[in-house]
Design a protein around this motif. Structure first.
Motif, mmCIF file in Angstrom:
data_model
loop_
_atom_site.group_PDB
_atom_site.id
_atom_site.type_symbol
_atom_site.label_atom_id
_atom_site.label_comp_id
_atom_site.label_asym_id
_atom_site.label_seq_id
_atom_site.Cartn_x
_atom_site.Cartn_y
_atom_site.Cartn_z
ATOM 1 N N ASP A 63 1.009 -1.085 -0.144
ATOM 2 C CA ASP A 63 -0.166 -0.227 0.061
ATOM 3 C C ASP A 63 0.505 1.459 -0.518
ATOM 4 O O ASP A 63 0.377 2.517 -0.538
ATOM 5 C CB ASP A 63 -0.788 0.177 1.256
ATOM 6 N N PHE A 64 1.827 1.813 0.862
ATOM 7 C CA PHE A 64 2.743 2.009 0.791
ATOM 8 C C PHE A 64 3.361 2.488 -0.286
ATOM 9 O O PHE A 64 3.713 3.555 -1.089
ATOM 10 C CB PHE A 64 4.328 2.271 1.543
ATOM 11 N N LEU A 65 3.691 1.089 -0.974
ATOM 12 C CA LEU A 65 4.805 1.059 -2.351
ATOM 13 C C LEU A 65 4.146 2.281 -3.573
ATOM 14 O O LEU A 65 3.638 3.141 -4.284
ATOM 15 C CB LEU A 65 5.591 0.614 -2.575
ATOM 16 N N ALA A 66 2.668 1.778 -3.753
ATOM 17 C CA ALA A 66 1.781 1.742 -4.593
ATOM 18 C C ALA A 66 1.427 3.590 -4.457
ATOM 19 O O ALA A 66 0.946 4.373 -5.347
ATOM 20 C CB ALA A 66 0.430 1.090 -4.203
ATOM 21 N N LYS A 67 0.708 3.932 -3.379
ATOM 22 C CA LYS A 67 0.672 5.007 -2.596
ATOM 23 C C LYS A 67 1.876 6.100 -4.086
ATOM 24 O O LYS A 67 1.799 7.241 -3.901
ATOM 25 C CB LYS A 67 -0.129 5.354 -1.626
ATOM 26 N N THR A 68 2.699 5.334 -3.339
ATOM 27 C CA THR A 68 3.700 6.756 -3.744
ATOM 28 C C THR A 68 3.940 6.811 -4.733
ATOM 29 O O THR A 68 4.879 7.698 -5.377
ATOM 30 C CB THR A 68 5.265 5.755 -2.961
ATOM 31 N N ILE A 69 4.316 6.280 -5.443
ATOM 32 C CA ILE A 69 4.461 5.832 -6.812
ATOM 33 C C ILE A 69 3.001 6.101 -7.481
ATOM 34 O O ILE A 69 3.051 6.089 -8.739
ATOM 35 C CB ILE A 69 5.346 4.355 -7.198
ATOM 36 N N GLY A 70 1.943 6.494 -7.523
ATOM 37 C CA GLY A 70 0.398 6.993 -8.202
ATOM 38 C C GLY A 70 0.154 5.568 -8.570
ATOM 39 O O GLY A 70 0.054 5.871 -10.105
ATOM 40 N N THR A 71 -0.036 4.873 -7.595
ATOM 41 C CA THR A 71 -0.682 3.281 -8.660
ATOM 42 C C THR A 71 -1.993 2.762 -7.365
ATOM 43 O O THR A 71 -1.464 3.524 -6.572
ATOM 44 C CB THR A 71 -0.109 3.217 -9.465
ATOM 45 N N ASN A 72 -2.088 2.074 -7.613
ATOM 46 C CA ASN A 72 -3.266 1.465 -6.702
ATOM 47 C C ASN A 72 -2.429 -0.131 -6.590
ATOM 48 O O ASN A 72 -1.852 -0.870 -7.243
ATOM 49 C CB ASN A 72 -4.852 1.087 -6.690
ATOM 50 N N SER A 73 -2.817 -0.471 -5.529
ATOM 51 C CA SER A 73 -2.017 -1.633 -4.419
ATOM 52 C C SER A 73 -2.298 -3.354 -5.813
ATOM 53 O O SER A 73 -1.052 -3.902 -6.474
ATOM 54 C CB SER A 73 -2.304 -2.284 -3.517
ATOM 55 N N HIS A 74 -3.313 -2.967 -6.042
ATOM 56 C CA HIS A 74 -3.777 -4.430 -7.174
ATOM 57 C C HIS A 74 -2.819 -3.981 -9.046
ATOM 58 O O HIS A 74 -2.546 -4.858 -8.954
ATOM 59 C CB HIS A 74 -5.685 -4.836 -7.615
ATOM 60 N N ARG A 75 -2.767 -2.549 -9.081
ATOM 61 C CA ARG A 75 -1.802 -2.887 -10.208
ATOM 62 C C ARG A 75 -0.625 -3.466 -10.644
ATOM 63 O O ARG A 75 0.203 -3.892 -10.624
ATOM 64 C CB ARG A 75 -2.080 -1.442 -10.757
ATOM 65 N N LEU A 76 -0.257 -2.220 -9.204
ATOM 66 C CA LEU A 76 1.682 -3.074 -8.383
ATOM 67 C C LEU A 76 1.804 -4.415 -8.699
ATOM 68 O O LEU A 76 2.526 -5.163 -8.886
ATOM 69 C CB LEU A 76 1.716 -2.301 -7.689
ATOM 70 N N GLN A 77 0.822 -5.375 -7.574
ATOM 71 C CA GLN A 77 1.152 -6.532 -7.464
ATOM 72 C C GLN A 77 0.742 -7.200 -8.724
ATOM 73 O O GLN A 77 1.866 -8.029 -9.047
ATOM 74 C CB GLN A 77 -0.310 -6.668 -6.342
ATOM 75 N N GLN A 78 0.772 -6.990 -9.687
ATOM 76 C CA GLN A 78 -0.424 -7.852 -11.501
ATOM 77 C C GLN A 78 0.849 -7.671 -12.217
ATOM 78 O O GLN A 78 2.107 -8.512 -12.653
ATOM 79 C CB GLN A 78 -1.043 -7.084 -12.115
ATOM 80 N N CYS A 79 1.958 -5.989 -11.647
ATOM 81 C CA CYS A 79 2.810 -6.160 -12.704
ATOM 82 C C CYS A 79 4.010 -6.568 -11.945
ATOM 83 O O CYS A 79 4.979 -7.096 -12.595
ATOM 84 C CB CYS A 79 3.210 -4.382 -12.276
ATOM 85 N N PHE A 80 4.434 -6.885 -10.765
ATOM 86 C CA PHE A 80 5.195 -7.532 -10.153
ATOM 87 C C PHE A 80 4.783 -9.281 -10.508
ATOM 88 O O PHE A 80 6.237 -9.381 -10.781
ATOM 89 C CB PHE A 80 5.051 -7.450 -8.711
ATOM 90 N N LYS A 81 3.809 -9.602 -10.005
ATOM 91 C CA LYS A 81 3.394 -10.774 -10.675
ATOM 92 C C LYS A 81 4.155 -11.040 -12.252
ATOM 93 O O LYS A 81 4.582 -12.104 -12.867
ATOM 94 C CB LYS A 81 2.109 -11.488 -11.054
#
Length: 107
Positions: free
Chosen positions: A22-40
């Motif tokens: 949640d911290f990472l997503a907020k800091t880089i300007g996205t949502n946690s779901h999208r960030l999780q998908q990108c990492f996967k």
């Protein structure tokens, strides 16, 4: 890919802090779901899995290149619990941190 790289930079810069998705997503300007998908997609793992592995890899580097006590290394990589650290370290390397240090020290 740019989102993932931004997140990785934050993970590395904030290694001593309790970083979460949640911290990472907020800091880089996205949502946690999208960030999780990108990492996967890019790494085949979750954000938390990546963070855990990054911490243990840094710890392994410190174990072999410094004389810091294990308790200080645990703090350097943002963990608190020595038992948990030893458990996840052994999962990745097959050795306890102390055994790893003895085997690979200054190779």
């Amino acid at each position: 890919m740019a989102l993932v790289q931004k997140a990785i930079n934050l993970i590395v810069e904030s290694m001593r802090e309790p970083v979460n998705i949640d911290f990472l997503a907020k800091t880089i300007g996205t949502n946690s779901h999208r960030l999780q998908q990108c990492f996967k997609l890019v790494y085949g793992t979750t954000v938390n899995g990546y963070i855990k592995k990054a911490r243990i890899e840094k710890a392994s580097h410190l174990l072999t290149t410094s004389n810091l006590p294990v308790t200080e290394i645990i703090s350097e990589v943002g963990l608190i619990n020595r038992g948990y650290f030893s458990k996840i370290f052994k999962e990745l390397y097959g050795l306890t941190p102390k055994a790893f240090r003895l085997r690979y020290e200054r190779m």
